[in-house]
Design a protein around this motif. Sequence first.
Motif, PDB file in Angstrom:
ATOM      1  N   GLU A   1      -4.144   3.991  -8.505  1.00 25.82           N
ATOM      2  CA  GLU A   1      -4.616   4.295  -7.153  1.00 25.82           C
ATOM      3  C   GLU A   1      -3.647   5.244  -6.441  1.00 25.82           C
ATOM      4  N   VAL A   2      -2.338   5.015  -6.636  1.00 21.60           N
ATOM      5  CA  VAL A   2      -1.345   5.861  -5.975  1.00 21.60           C
ATOM      6  C   VAL A   2      -1.387   7.282  -6.543  1.00 21.60           C
ATOM      7  N   VAL A   3      -1.450   7.405  -7.874  1.00 19.53           N
ATOM      8  CA  VAL A   3      -1.484   8.738  -8.490  1.00 19.53           C
ATOM      9  C   VAL A   3      -2.780   9.457  -8.111  1.00 19.53           C
TER      10      VAL A   3
ATOM     11  N   GLN B   1       6.463   9.767  -0.230  1.00 18.30           N
ATOM     12  CA  GLN B   1       6.286   8.335   0.015  1.00 18.30           C
ATOM     13  C   GLN B   1       5.445   7.692  -1.102  1.00 18.30           C
ATOM     14  N   LEU B   2       4.455   8.394  -1.570  1.00 13.23           N
ATOM     15  CA  LEU B   2       3.628   7.880  -2.663  1.00 13.23           C
ATOM     16  C   LEU B   2       4.442   7.753  -3.952  1.00 13.23           C
ATOM     17  N   GLN B   3       5.324   8.721  -4.185  1.00 13.10           N
ATOM     18  CA  GLN B   3       6.191   8.647  -5.364  1.00 13.10           C
ATOM     19  C   GLN B   3       7.123   7.439  -5.276  1.00 13.10           C
ATOM     20  N   ALA B   4       7.644   7.178  -4.085  1.00 12.17           N
ATOM     21  CA  ALA B   4       8.498   6.004  -3.897  1.00 12.17           C
ATOM     22  C   ALA B   4       7.713   4.717  -4.148  1.00 12.17           C
ATOM     23  N   GLN B   5       6.430   4.725  -3.758  1.00 13.06           N
ATOM     24  CA  GLN B   5       5.589   3.552  -3.994  1.00 13.06           C
ATOM     25  C   GLN B   5       5.370   3.331  -5.489  1.00 13.06           C
TER      26      GLN B   5
ATOM     27  N   THR C   1      -3.536  14.647 -16.371  1.00 15.43           N
ATOM     28  CA  THR C   1      -3.097  14.180 -17.696  1.00 15.43           C
ATOM     29  C   THR C   1      -2.442  12.808 -17.585  1.00 15.43           C
ATOM     30  N   ALA C   2      -1.604  12.631 -16.558  1.00 16.97           N
ATOM     31  CA  ALA C   2      -0.960  11.327 -16.342  1.00 16.97           C
ATOM     32  C   ALA C   2      -2.006  10.258 -16.046  1.00 16.97           C
ATOM     33  N   LEU C   3      -3.013  10.597 -15.252  1.00 17.82           N
ATOM     34  CA  LEU C   3      -4.062   9.639 -14.930  1.00 17.82           C
ATOM     35  C   LEU C   3      -4.844   9.219 -16.170  1.00 17.82           C
ATOM     36  N   GLU C   4      -5.082  10.176 -17.062  1.00 20.06           N
ATOM     37  CA  GLU C   4      -5.780   9.849 -18.305  1.00 20.06           C
ATOM     38  C   GLU C   4      -4.990   8.836 -19.123  1.00 20.06           C
ATOM     39  N   SER C   5      -3.677   9.059 -19.229  1.00 19.19           N
ATOM     40  CA  SER C   5      -2.830   8.132 -19.981  1.00 19.19           C
ATOM     41  C   SER C   5      -2.786   6.764 -19.310  1.00 19.19           C
TER      42      SER C   5
END
Length: 394
Positions: A86-88, A114-118, A312-316
């Motif tokens: 959800e964050v990505v 902030q999303l990266q920190a989450q 690509t990250a979401l696919e993984s």
Amino acid sequence: MTSILTNSGAMAALQTLRSIDRSLETTQARVSSGLRVETAADNAAYWSIATTMRSDNRALSTVQDALGLGAAKVDTAYAGMESAIEVVTEIRTKLVAATEEGVDKDKIQEEITQLQAQLVSIAEGASFSGENWLQTDLTTAGGSETKSVVASFVRSASGDVSVKKVDYTLDSTTVLFDEGGDLGILDLTAVIEGAAVALNVNVGGVISQYTVAAFTTEEVITAGAGASTFDGSYATDGTNDYVKVDDDTWVIAVDQTTVTNQEVAYEDSGGSLWAVDTTNLAVATTSSVDTLAIDNSTTTTQLDGLLKMVDTALESMTSAAADLGAISTRIEMQEGFVATLTDVIDSGIGRLVDADMNEESTRLKALQTQQQLAIQSLSIANTSSENILQLFRQ
């Protein structure tokens, strides 16, 4: 023949009473324990089978507990992965918003930070019983690590026992962050290319082909506060100077008179000579979801590259979540099967060794009656000798 030394009737009555007492004792034990086969002496074969199956059932009970622990670990990892997805997804939404003209990318970057920190918080918090399947040291583990969940206890036809497990591999396709390196899904770097053009540039007396950052005419005109000088082949925005090297293609340049050992590449309409700015040769940058950063100078092409990287990250992550979901379903099914199997084994043991209480209660009543009759019979037999006295009376 009547004898005062041997009372055959009493002996027979006593033998009968003893037999009844033994049967009564056995029946009373069955009624009080509820078992027809309580010890090996009752039925060695059935007692042996029942004892083995009870032991197996206790092992299955432990397996059931282990399945519960394993399910908790998998569910924790799945919940963390689902939240991270959800964050990505939200980060991707912010990048899409950044492609809109006139948007303040610096403000968008604040939200992305902030999303990266989450994401880091999620990965760190997805731990159960000391195990974290979203964040681990893959580098030390050689790139992958196998986690196992106890699934079943099996006894083969030959009597061999074994414990079966469900395996889940932690590697670059399933772990969000690698604590020992950059092998995690969100650690893996991608090369983000900006708009570029290949040019022969003289650097230090050596002419080589470099990929140089390139800009469109529109980008040059709108750069900074807007190009203050623009004559078709040269432009400046007060910070950078640009020269045109091809149709709708511009590169940052420096005044040839201020540098040495550079190829004289371009001449503007006023006769000034310009060379490619050697500080602008490196345009390829590496980025990952947890390190990506944008600002108002980030080009549309670079944003496209970042979007591709995030996708690509979401696919993984989606694939990893699907694997965790499948394992969770399998564990849930196995928990149901183990519970059913335990009940079936209990039932099977009962058929072998449990007493039929209806039958035993009826037998107990009958034996109690027989015992009373046997006592009465023995009493009669014992008094028969007294009748001989009548023969000696006058």
